[in-house]
Design an enzyme around this catalytic site. Structure first.
Site, mmCIF file in Angstrom:
data_model
loop_
_atom_site.group_PDB
_atom_site.id
_atom_site.type_symbol
_atom_site.label_atom_id
_atom_site.label_comp_id
_atom_site.label_asym_id
_atom_site.label_seq_id
_atom_site.Cartn_x
_atom_site.Cartn_y
_atom_site.Cartn_z
ATOM 1 C CG ASP A 23 86.875 -29.945 -23.867
ATOM 2 O OD1 ASP A 23 86.970 -30.313 -25.059
ATOM 3 O OD2 ASP A 23 85.918 -30.266 -23.128
ATOM 4 C CE LYS A 61 81.291 -32.376 -29.433
ATOM 5 N NZ LYS A 61 80.030 -33.067 -29.266
ATOM 6 C CD1 TRP A 63 79.933 -29.369 -23.103
ATOM 7 C CD2 TRP A 63 80.548 -31.322 -22.184
ATOM 8 N NE1 TRP A 63 79.071 -30.341 -23.559
ATOM 9 C CE2 TRP A 63 79.424 -31.537 -23.014
ATOM 10 C CE3 TRP A 63 81.090 -32.398 -21.492
ATOM 11 C CZ2 TRP A 63 78.849 -32.812 -23.175
ATOM 12 C CZ3 TRP A 63 80.524 -33.662 -21.648
ATOM 13 C CH2 TRP A 63 79.421 -33.855 -22.480
HETATM 14 N N1 PMP Z 1 83.796 -31.495 -24.029
HETATM 15 C C1 PMP Z 1 82.936 -30.885 -24.855
HETATM 16 C C2 PMP Z 1 83.096 -29.424 -25.124
HETATM 17 C C3 PMP Z 1 81.930 -31.632 -25.472
HETATM 18 O O1 PMP Z 1 81.072 -31.035 -26.303
HETATM 19 C C4 PMP Z 1 81.824 -33.022 -25.203
HETATM 20 C C5 PMP Z 1 80.782 -33.893 -25.864
HETATM 21 N N2 PMP Z 1 79.700 -33.307 -26.394
HETATM 22 C C6 PMP Z 1 82.731 -33.589 -24.317
HETATM 23 C C7 PMP Z 1 83.712 -32.794 -23.744
HETATM 24 C C8 PMP Z 1 82.662 -35.060 -23.964
HETATM 25 O O2 PMP Z 1 83.036 -35.784 -25.053
HETATM 26 P P1 PMP Z 1 82.941 -37.377 -25.101
HETATM 27 O O3 PMP Z 1 81.491 -37.718 -25.179
HETATM 28 O O4 PMP Z 1 83.692 -37.709 -26.334
HETATM 29 O O5 PMP Z 1 83.579 -37.908 -23.878
#
Ligand code: PMP
Length: 375
Positions: A186, A210, A112
């Site tokens: 994040d 989540k 991520w």
């Molecule tokens: N950051 C993290 C730590 C994530 O776990 C996720 C999704 N699993 C995201 C960003 C991306 O999120 P989204 O699918 O809502 O764009």
């Protein structure tokens, strides 16, 4: 009705009382006063009191849960956390009103963080101060080290508090003295799972799907210190300052998601807030890491023990074939969503705030049985 134990990484399990309330209110929204409205909240104009009040209650609950001071703004935005990778860089990395170039520091902790860095690099100047790649992203820097500090002149220091795929989690954050710039985090996969000291943070973002609700809304918490720097030339929707001014109603917001987030936050406050969330997260994750350690010749968690996630427990079995059998047999017993992310394989149990202890105990018992049969 048989509900499964859902260990999916997100969207994921949500508190049953919240789902029941949503079902009960779908034809006639009643809200906290119990007053009938003759329609669902998602059929109402967003410029009506029930919707505005749901948004305000959600923001107030976030303020209470996290202890946000008046210098923090609470925004509910669409576009997922992925959209924030670029949006925050567009606000804080492009030249501001004074025309001066800006740069930021990023910690590279896994899948991520990699995406956040890639998007920021498209927009501006990025220094990667920590790179976990040589250690296969199985560990994190000491928060008091230079690797967890912004280089001089950075507008912010970015980190990913919990890597959902890798299962590594920051246990402490750089303090203001060490960070050398406001931290932008994040927190998508461990948001509201523990109390945090907000002092070093300038912006926190988290996709809802989540710990706090359904997919489709992202919470952005931004402090005056950084909001005042969002003064570059941006289209309306991309500018945090515009969203703050419009109280998340610059345009039609994701009403259903905000309504559900408010209910999940109410549930969380009633359970005991972030202290409760942390206690439960510790209990759940300890049970699983102990189950792994107990059968050390069979299960293996590759993550540095100092940084093992309390939200996403990743583990391997002796072979991919055994992993397949494990996932299929668990599924047949009502333990769903244990397959690791497609990019890394293996197994992953995601155990967010709404996962019950019962679910985790059932999984731990299944792990014991499976190891005894196949180990
Ligand atoms: N950051 C993290 C730590 C994530 O776990 C996720 C999704 N699993 C995201 C960003 C991306 O999120 P989204 O699918 O809502 O764009």
């Amino acid at each position: 009705m048989a509900r499964l134990y859902n260990f999916s990484a997100g969207p994921c399990t949500l508190p049953v009382p919240v789902l029941e309330q949503v079902a009960a209110e779908l034809l006639d929204y009643r809200g906290p006063t119990g007053q009938s409205h003759g329609m669902s909240i998602i059929e109402m104009s967003h410029r009506t009191p029930p919707v505005e009040q749901a948004r305000d209650r959600a923001a107030e609950r976030l303020r209470r849960l996290l202890g946000l001071g008046d210098d923090w703004h609470v925004l509910f935005l669409a576009g997922g956390a992925t959209f924030q990778f670029g949006m925050l860089a567009m606000n804080l990395l492009t030249p501001g009103a004074n025309g001066q170039a800006r740069k930021a520091s990023y910690t590279h902790s896994g899948a991520w963080a990699k995406k956040a860095i890639a998007d920021a690099k498209l927009i501006g100047d990025v220094d990667v101060v920590f790179n976990g790649e040589p250690e296969k992203f199985m560990t994190l820097p000491d928060p008091a080290s230079a690797e967890a500090a912004a280089t001089d002149g950075s507008t912010y220091l970015h980190l990913t508090s919990n890597e959902t795929i890798g299962g590594v989690q920051w246990k402490a954050f750089p303090t203001k003295a060490h960070a050398n710039a406001p931290i932008v985090a994040d927190m998508s996969s461990d948001f509201l799972s523990r109390p945090i000291d907000l002092d070093p943070f300038g912006l926190i973002y988290a996709g809802a799907q989540k710990n706090i609700g359904p997919a489709g809304v992202t919470v952005v918490l931004i402090r005056d210190e950084l909001l005042n720097q969002c003064d570059g030339k941006l289209i309306n929707y991309l500018n945090y300052a515009g969203h703050a001014k419009g109280h998340s109603m610059l345009n039609t917001p994701p009403v259903f998601q905000i309504y559900m987030v408010e209910l999940v936050l109410e549930w969380l406050e009633n359970q005991g807030g972030l202290v409760w969330a942390q206690e439960m997260a510790t209990k759940r994750s300890t049970l699983l890491y102990q189950a792994i350690a107990k059968h050390g010749a069979f299960y293996r968690c590759p993550v540095d023990p100092a940084y093992r996630s309390t939200m996403n427990v990743v583990f391997r079995l002796p072979s991919e074939d055994l992993e397949k059998q494990f996932i299929a047999q668990a599924d047949a017993k009502g333990l769903s969503g244990l397959k690791g992310h497609r990019s890394v394989g293996g197994c992953r149990a995601s155990i967010y705030n709404a996962m019950t202890l019962d679910g985790v105990e059932t999984l731990a018992a299944f792990m014991d049985d499976f190891a005894a049969k196949h180990g």
